[in-house]
Design an enzyme around this catalytic site. Structure first.
Site, PDB file in Angstrom:
ATOM      1  N   LYS A  49      20.646 -14.760 -42.671  1.00  0.00           N
ATOM      2  CA  LYS A  49      21.977 -15.216 -43.103  1.00  0.00           C
ATOM      3  C   LYS A  49      21.908 -16.631 -43.661  1.00  0.00           C
ATOM      4  CE  LYS A  49      26.153 -17.085 -40.933  1.00  0.00           C
ATOM      5  NZ  LYS A  49      25.793 -18.509 -41.103  1.00  0.00           N
ATOM      6  N   ASN A  50      21.210 -17.527 -42.972  1.00  0.00           N
ATOM      7  CA  ASN A  50      21.183 -18.925 -43.392  1.00  0.00           C
ATOM      8  C   ASN A  50      20.325 -19.153 -44.628  1.00  0.00           C
ATOM      9  OD1 ASN A  50      22.902 -19.691 -41.347  1.00  0.00           O
ATOM     10  ND2 ASN A  50      21.263 -20.242 -39.937  1.00  0.00           N
ATOM     11  N   CYS A  91      32.769 -21.818 -38.159  1.00  0.00           N
ATOM     12  CA  CYS A  91      32.756 -21.992 -36.708  1.00  0.00           C
ATOM     13  C   CYS A  91      33.109 -23.434 -36.330  1.00  0.00           C
ATOM     14  CB  CYS A  91      31.368 -21.669 -36.139  1.00  0.00           C
ATOM     15  SG  CYS A  91      30.929 -19.924 -36.177  1.00  0.00           S
ATOM     16  N   ARG A 124      30.255 -31.370 -38.599  1.00  0.00           N
ATOM     17  CA  ARG A 124      29.452 -30.981 -39.760  1.00  0.00           C
ATOM     18  C   ARG A 124      30.033 -31.549 -41.066  1.00  0.00           C
ATOM     19  NH1 ARG A 124      27.570 -24.735 -38.979  1.00  0.00           N
ATOM     20  NH2 ARG A 124      29.743 -24.298 -38.568  1.00  0.00           N
ATOM     21  N   ASP A 169      20.788 -22.912 -32.986  1.00  0.00           N
ATOM     22  CA  ASP A 169      21.430 -21.610 -33.099  1.00  0.00           C
ATOM     23  C   ASP A 169      21.011 -20.639 -32.005  1.00  0.00           C
ATOM     24  OD1 ASP A 169      22.960 -22.286 -35.230  1.00  0.00           O
ATOM     25  OD2 ASP A 169      21.794 -21.220 -36.736  1.00  0.00           O
ATOM     26  N   ARG A 173      29.782 -12.257 -38.583  1.00  0.00           N
ATOM     27  CA  ARG A 173      29.436 -13.182 -39.654  1.00  0.00           C
ATOM     28  C   ARG A 173      27.927 -13.324 -39.802  1.00  0.00           C
ATOM     29  NH1 ARG A 173      30.596 -18.221 -38.157  1.00  0.00           N
ATOM     30  NH2 ARG A 173      29.688 -18.827 -40.158  1.00  0.00           N
TER      31      ARG A 173
END
Length: 421
Positions: free
Chosen positions: A22-23, A117, A122, A308, A400
């Site tokens: 995903k990242n 999230c 961030r 994570d 997600r």
């Protein structure tokens, strides 16, 4: 709202194949905006965030064909707007990764404040710092940021990041590919996802050296062309299923995992007594060989222990013998899952960015929330070993970032199901 119900499942056994990261796929898709030619991204996972990114590409004017499973074909022959759709941006923080490509190609980008999230602030300060160093002018008004290249376009420069931010490194990297002259990013993020992005960009004609180190050098080019590229496996999903084997004292072969990407996870599992073996196809994990014990972890930027995987690892630590300490150094608000784990019988205490986890707890089912993407995975892991049923709400966070997570767990013998209200 959909929920996931999890029951005590005994030891998980079998094999599971890790999906594309995903990242990594999100910046890869954003990079297709840098060229008017056709780009093909393979190994794309079916995730909520990926769907949002595809819709965002369309909103900028790109043609997106995802009719074939796992393959996304993007042709941004014309950019119709440089302004991010507010609704899409609010749904996903990673939407900011489109800023670099649009600024490089069009000389301007307008981006509303982002969502995603709530695990920390961030901020995009480092992104903006990088753009300023490349000669861009930045103004903020009415909840959006406007970034415009100077009269000469973007011009390469030496950029030092105060923190090795993945997002900032990605944005600056993409913007610099079409800038005039040489750009050097110092204290750059070193994650595998950065290397994956650089590999795609180089296939497109960029001149990037030393991605994966803390100093990346980019020689600007006049234009980029299309390319075909496969997404790397998701190291966080790999770690999640490694922990699933450990917490249930099962035996799981995690296929399509790259051992070099998850070394800190392997190391900490071994410290706890988990057997881990590198295979030709991935990583084999056996949590049944001996009594498992506590270990301490400290999250750090790559190649350190990944933030994570902190919450799923904490769920595991609650079940082993001894007391563990977890220190979170990356995000300031990533202990929201502690309240949920304590509902299930854990006795975790936190102070500032440190959590103390007394192990050996017998967890019990409860109604809990997926407070963020990785916290949701932690709730599933805890539910697998808890007595009675664990009911997880707000699972849109989980969806997600994990492709077919219920089906994959079921394939290992887990007793869980997704239900719709």
């Amino acid at each position: 709202m959909a929920r996931i119900l999890v029951n005590n499942s005994g030891p998980l056994n079998g094999e599971v194949t890790v999906s594309g990261a995903k990242n990594s796929v999100l910046p890869l898709l954003a990079a297709t905006l840098l060229t008017e030619d056709n780009c093909i991204i393979e190994g794309v996972p079916s995730l909520a965030d990926v769907h949002i990114m595809k819709e965002m590409l369309k909103s900028f004017g790109a043609e997106v064909d995802d009719s074939e499973d796992g393959i996304v074909n993007v042709k941004a022959s014309e950019i119709l707007t440089v302004e991010g759709n507010p609704e899409l941006v609010q749904e996903m923080r990673a939407s900011t990764v489109a800023m670099g490509p649009l600024l490089a190609r069009c000389g301007k980008v307008v981006m509303p404040m982002q969502g995603g999230c709530t695990i920390g602030k961030r901020p995009i300060d480092l992104h903006l710092k990088g753009f300023r160093s490349l000669g861009a002018k930045i103004t903020e008004e009415e909840g959006r940021v406007i970034i415009e290249a100077g009269p000469e376009g973007l011009v390469g420069d030496a950029i030092y990041l105060d923190f090795p931010s993945v997002g900032a490194t990605e944005n600056i990297l993409m913007a610099a590919t079409l800038a005039k002259g040489t750009t050097i990013i110092e204290n750059a993020a070193k994650e595998p996802e950065i290397v994956d992005l650089a590999n795609l960009l180089n296939k497109m004609g960029a001149k990037i050296k030393s991605a994966g180190t803390d100093l990346i050098r980019i020689e600007g080019v006049e234009r980029l062309s299309g390319a075909v590229h496969g997404v790397i496996p998701d190291r966080i999903e790999a770690g999640t299923f490694m922990l699933a084997a450990a917490i249930t004292r099962g035996k799981v072969h995690v296929k399509n995992a790259i051992p070099g990407h998850v070394r800190p996870i392997i190391s900490k599992l071994k410290e706890s007594g988990v057997y881990v073996e590198i295979t030709d196809e991935g990583i084999y994990v056996d949590g049944s060989r001996e009594e498992l014990v506590a270990t301490d972890i400290k999250t750090l930027p790559y190649p350190g222990f990944p933030t994570d995987i902190q919450s799923p690892f904490m769920a595991f630590l609650a079940t082993v013998q001894g007391s563990s300490v977890v220190r979170e150094t990356v995000f300031e608000n990533r202990f929201m899952h502690v309240v949920e784990l304590n509902r299930m019988g854990a006795d975790i205490t936190t102070e500032n960015r440190e959590a103390v986890i007394p192990g050996g707890k017998k967890l019990h089912g409860a109604k809990v929330r997926a407070t963020d993407l990785r916290a949701g995975a932690a709730m599933i892991l805890a539910g697998l070993v808890a007595s009675e049923t664990t009911e997880i709400s707000e699972i849109y966070h989980i969806e997600r970032g994990y492709e077919d997570i219920v089906s994959k767990f079921k394939g290992l013998g887990a007793d869980l199901m997704k239900v719709e209200d």
